[in-house]
Enzyme design. Structure first.
Site, PDB file in Angstrom:
ATOM      1  N   SER A 140       0.852  -1.193   0.000  1.00 26.69           N
ATOM      2  CA  SER A 140       0.000   0.000   0.000  1.00 26.69           C
ATOM      3  C   SER A 140       0.885   1.239   0.000  1.00 26.69           C
ATOM      4  O   SER A 140       2.063   1.185   0.369  1.00 26.69           O
ATOM      5  CB  SER A 140      -0.853  -0.007   1.275  1.00 26.69           C
ATOM      6  OG  SER A 140      -1.447   1.250   1.511  1.00 26.69           O
ATOM      7  N   TYR A 153      -3.068  -1.129  10.001  1.00 25.10           N
ATOM      8  CA  TYR A 153      -3.001  -1.411   8.558  1.00 25.10           C
ATOM      9  C   TYR A 153      -1.617  -1.036   8.015  1.00 25.10           C
ATOM     10  O   TYR A 153      -0.976  -1.817   7.305  1.00 25.10           O
ATOM     11  CB  TYR A 153      -4.100  -0.614   7.867  1.00 25.10           C
ATOM     12  CG  TYR A 153      -4.205  -0.801   6.367  1.00 25.10           C
ATOM     13  CD1 TYR A 153      -4.885  -1.893   5.833  1.00 25.10           C
ATOM     14  CD2 TYR A 153      -3.658   0.123   5.479  1.00 25.10           C
ATOM     15  CE1 TYR A 153      -5.005  -2.057   4.457  1.00 25.10           C
ATOM     16  CE2 TYR A 153      -3.775  -0.029   4.113  1.00 25.10           C
ATOM     17  CZ  TYR A 153      -4.456  -1.118   3.594  1.00 25.10           C
ATOM     18  OH  TYR A 153      -4.566  -1.273   2.237  1.00 25.10           O
TER      19      TYR A 153
END
Ligand code: NAD
Length: 261
Positions: A140, A153
């Site tokens: 990400s 995350y």
């Protein structure tokens, strides 16, 4: 000729979003794809649409070792080998770090980080046995920079990058290249949950975010899952034959900097 002719690629989280588009594009480029997810109805319907010759759906909760073993066995039974893996499955939760419950941190770690580890550990020996191939991990934008409210995350995605680099170094001699996607904001149910609510207008969710994206992202919009799929294809085919161990940011310029004008 397709860019993935003769290849057999397992994609996790393939029932929707980026995984769905990766499965569709990979089949269009000649691969046979093992679609896996925990959304059995959607995954099964997509595999059916792609055709029995090209696609197989198997339930695979990426946290479960036995699911990985069974999915690999089913893939080999149907297609004879596996020589590609896209670790795509993932979840996102928003929470201030100091308010994040341990269970939430552990759940995100289990799916995003442990899932990618189990995928590499289970599938790499199969890719080696098939004569080499590729692994694409989905990290990400938050694997390469911080962002408020996504601590668990971001930690899991930083870990995915670490795994990518170590796997690339360890697996190069076995003919396996390992790279990572680092998407910014992509228009999928993860960033627009309204898309999943039959009573909500998915455009409302998009419009709510559109102003923010125009400000934050130089290209002025969220990315489309098809755009991420094209990068996954590049990293899975011979076009990237001299690339391994690298993070590939695909974010419309978000990470490049801020525009104060
Ligand atoms: P999505 O929510 O549409 O898709 C995620 C898929 O993973 C779903 O099909 C879901 O069922 C599956 N999944 C969830 N838990 C699972 C589990 N335990 N086992 C197997 N499958 C599971 O979101 P997406 O945007 O398509 O996300 C794909 C990947 O891209 C994720 O790893 C996500 O973290 C990453 N990512 C997304 C964005 C974004 O803006 N959408 C940005 C950066 C990275």
């Amino acid at each position: 000729m397709g860019k993935l002719d003769g290849r057999v690629v397992l994609v996790t989280g393939a029932a929707r979003g980026q995984g769905e588009q990766e499965a569709r594009l990979f089949v269009a480029e000649g691969a046979r794809v093992v679609l896996t997810d925990v959304l059995d109805d959607q995954g099964g319907a997509l595999a059916k649409e792609l055709g029995d010759d090209n696609a197989l759906y198997r339930r695979l909760d990426v946290r479960r070792e036995d699911d990985w073993t069974a999915a690999v066995a089913a893939a080999k039974e149907r297609f004879g080998k596996i020589d590609g893996l896209v670790n795509n499955a993932g979840i996102l939760r928003f929470n201030e770090l100091t308010a994040t419950p341990l269970e939430e941190f552990q759940l995100i770690t289990q799916i995003n980080q442990v899932g990618a580890f189990l995928g590499i550990r289970t599938v790499a020996p199969e890719i080696e046995a098939a004569g080499g191939g590729t692994i694409v991990n989905t990290a990400s934008y938050t694997a390469v920079t911080g962002m408020a409210y996504v601590g668990a995350y971001a930690a899991s995605k930083h870990a995915v990058l670490g795994l990518t680099r170590v796997a690339a170094v360890e697996l190069a001699s076995k003919g396996i290249r390992v790279n990572a996607l680092c998407p910014g904001a992509i228009d999928t149910p993860m960033t627009n949950p309204a898309a999943l609510d039959p009573d909500a207008d998915p455009r409302a969710g998009r419009e709510a975010m559109a102003g923010l994206y125009r400000k934050l992202i130089p290209l002025g919009r969220a990315g489309e899952p098809e755009e991420v799929a094209r990068l996954a294809l590049f990293l899975s085919c011979a076009d990237s034959s001299y690339i391994t161990g690298q993070p590939f940011v695909i974010d419309g310029g978000w990470l490049a900097g801020v525009n104060l004008s």
